[in-house]
Motif scaffolding. Structure first.
Motif, PDB file in Angstrom:
ATOM      1  N   CYS A 204       0.341   4.111  -2.786  1.00  0.00           N
ATOM      2  CA  CYS A 204       0.105   5.519  -2.443  1.00  0.00           C
ATOM      3  C   CYS A 204       1.108   6.411  -3.173  1.00  0.00           C
ATOM      4  O   CYS A 204       0.757   7.489  -3.655  1.00  0.00           O
ATOM      5  CB  CYS A 204       0.205   5.710  -0.938  1.00  0.00           C
TER       6      CYS A 204
ATOM      7  N   SER B 282       0.030   7.132  -6.634  1.00  0.00           N
ATOM      8  CA  SER B 282      -1.053   8.118  -6.720  1.00  0.00           C
ATOM      9  C   SER B 282      -0.533   9.545  -6.567  1.00  0.00           C
ATOM     10  O   SER B 282      -1.147  10.488  -7.058  1.00  0.00           O
ATOM     11  CB  SER B 282      -2.110   7.832  -5.647  1.00  0.00           C
TER      12      SER B 282
ATOM     13  N   ASN C 195       0.805  -1.222   0.000  1.00  0.00           N
ATOM     14  CA  ASN C 195       0.000   0.000   0.000  1.00  0.00           C
ATOM     15  C   ASN C 195       0.838   1.272   0.000  1.00  0.00           C
ATOM     16  O   ASN C 195       0.422   2.290  -0.546  1.00  0.00           O
ATOM     17  CB  ASN C 195      -0.938   0.008   1.208  1.00  0.00           C
ATOM     18  N   GLN C 196       2.013   1.226   0.651  1.00  0.00           N
ATOM     19  CA  GLN C 196       2.859   2.420   0.653  1.00  0.00           C
ATOM     20  C   GLN C 196       3.269   2.806  -0.763  1.00  0.00           C
ATOM     21  O   GLN C 196       3.269   3.982  -1.129  1.00  0.00           O
ATOM     22  CB  GLN C 196       4.117   2.182   1.496  1.00  0.00           C
TER      23      GLN C 196
END
Length: 325
Positions: free
Chosen positions: A272, A275, A268-269
């Motif tokens: 992110c 994004s 997830n890091q």
């Protein structure tokens, strides 16, 4: 309307409008003083370019650095991107921060400093190269323990822009066509590159690669993250088969099933990070292959300095420590 909303930048839109209205005036003099102080400090620890002895000294009231051994002297900006630019050191530092840490385009930044696009573009490319050389030296000095797993992820193929075009396109201010979109830039189709990123705690390492083979593309990014984080720690990745070739302690999350595995493994890091970097890259409206390779590394290292809370002089030191090269 939905398409228009999705195409808007995630941040920086209001700042762009303020710039376009010419409502910002900069005073770079305080930054000039910081750059001078940090460059002089670096030279006082460096060998003399003429005799090789570590006998260099400086004075507050003079821009010169001189050697007590051979009496050779030079200005403190030598071997740094602040030398011979036509800009003050504070202006160049401001330009780099606006480029690397906002969504302002190079053309918008040039308008702020009454400079032509080509001048700013050239100075930024040289500044980026110096910043990337100096970052590992500064990172060693930052008192921060990097902990936890190292998350690795890769994007699909991205078009770098158009081959051999640097700067990438002609805007209206440089006599370009007024037709909308990228089609007004004529050139050969660009290289397809894959962005690979390693994320561990506050450390962010990003690279633009020509594929997703482990030995050629993924492995070097993992090794660089290991060199900077000391030691590397456990690695978390998605199910890409190429990752199975690594010799490190490795756990996988299968994204076709879920984004977080039952035992807590995720990327997830890095997701992110994608994004955040996507709107930042869009401001260029196309980059040459070398430009994309350099830009994403810059973004990753600047993001790292922001996350660790490094002071402004930490960024300056990334440039100043080039005196050792």
């Amino acid at each position: 309307m939905l398409v228009d909303v999705l195409q808007r930048t995630a941040f920086g839109g209001m700042l762009q409008e303020v710039v376009e209205r010419q409502a910002i005036v900069f005073r770079p003099e305080p930054l000039d003083a910081i750059v001078e102080r940090r460059c002089k400090r670096a030279w006082e620890q460096a060998p003399c370019p003429e005799c090789g002895e570590t006998t260099l000294q400086t004075r507050d009231e003079s821009p010169r650095v001189w050697c007590r051994n051979c009496r050779y002297s030079f200005t403190y900006t030598r071997n740094t991107p602040f030398a011979n630019t036509g800009l003050t050191p504070g202006e160049l530092l401001l330009i780099f921060i606006l480029y690397a840490d906002t969504l302002l385009s190079i053309n918008q930044i040039a308008q702020l400093f009454d400079s032509c696009y080509d001048t700013i573009h050239i100075q930024l490319r040289e500044g980026e190269a110096a910043f990337e050389r100096g970052f590992p030296l500064v990172w060693e000095r930052i008192q921060h323990t990097v902990e936890g797993p190292t998350q690795i992820d890769e994007t699909g193929s991205k078009c770098s822009g158009y081959k051999g075009q640097s700067p990438p396109r002609d805007g209206l201010s440089r006599g370009g066509s007024g037709e909308p979109g990228r089609s007004r830039w004529e050139g050969a189709p660009g290289d397809k590159l894959t962005l690979v990123a390693a994320s561990r705690d506050v450390l962010r390492v990003i690279s633009a690669e020509e594929g997703s083979k482990y030995d050629e593309n993924l492995g070097p990014v993992i090794e660089e993250a290991g060199d900077l984080s000391q030691p590397l720690g456990e690695i978390w990745t998605d199910e890409l088969p190429a990752y199975q070739q690594m010799n490190h302690e490795h756990r996988t999350v299968v994204h076709d099933d879920k984004y977080v595995s039952d035992d807590g493994v995720h990327t997830n890091q890095v997701e992110c990070l994608w994004s955040l970097i996507q709107p930042w890259l869009e401001k260029f409206r196309g980059l040459s292959k070398p430009g994309l390779e350099q830009s994403v590394r810059t973004y990753g290292f600047v993001r790292t300095l922001n996350l660790v809370g490094a002071p402004l002089h930490g960024l300056v030191d990334c440039f100043a420590l080039n005196v050792f090269h």
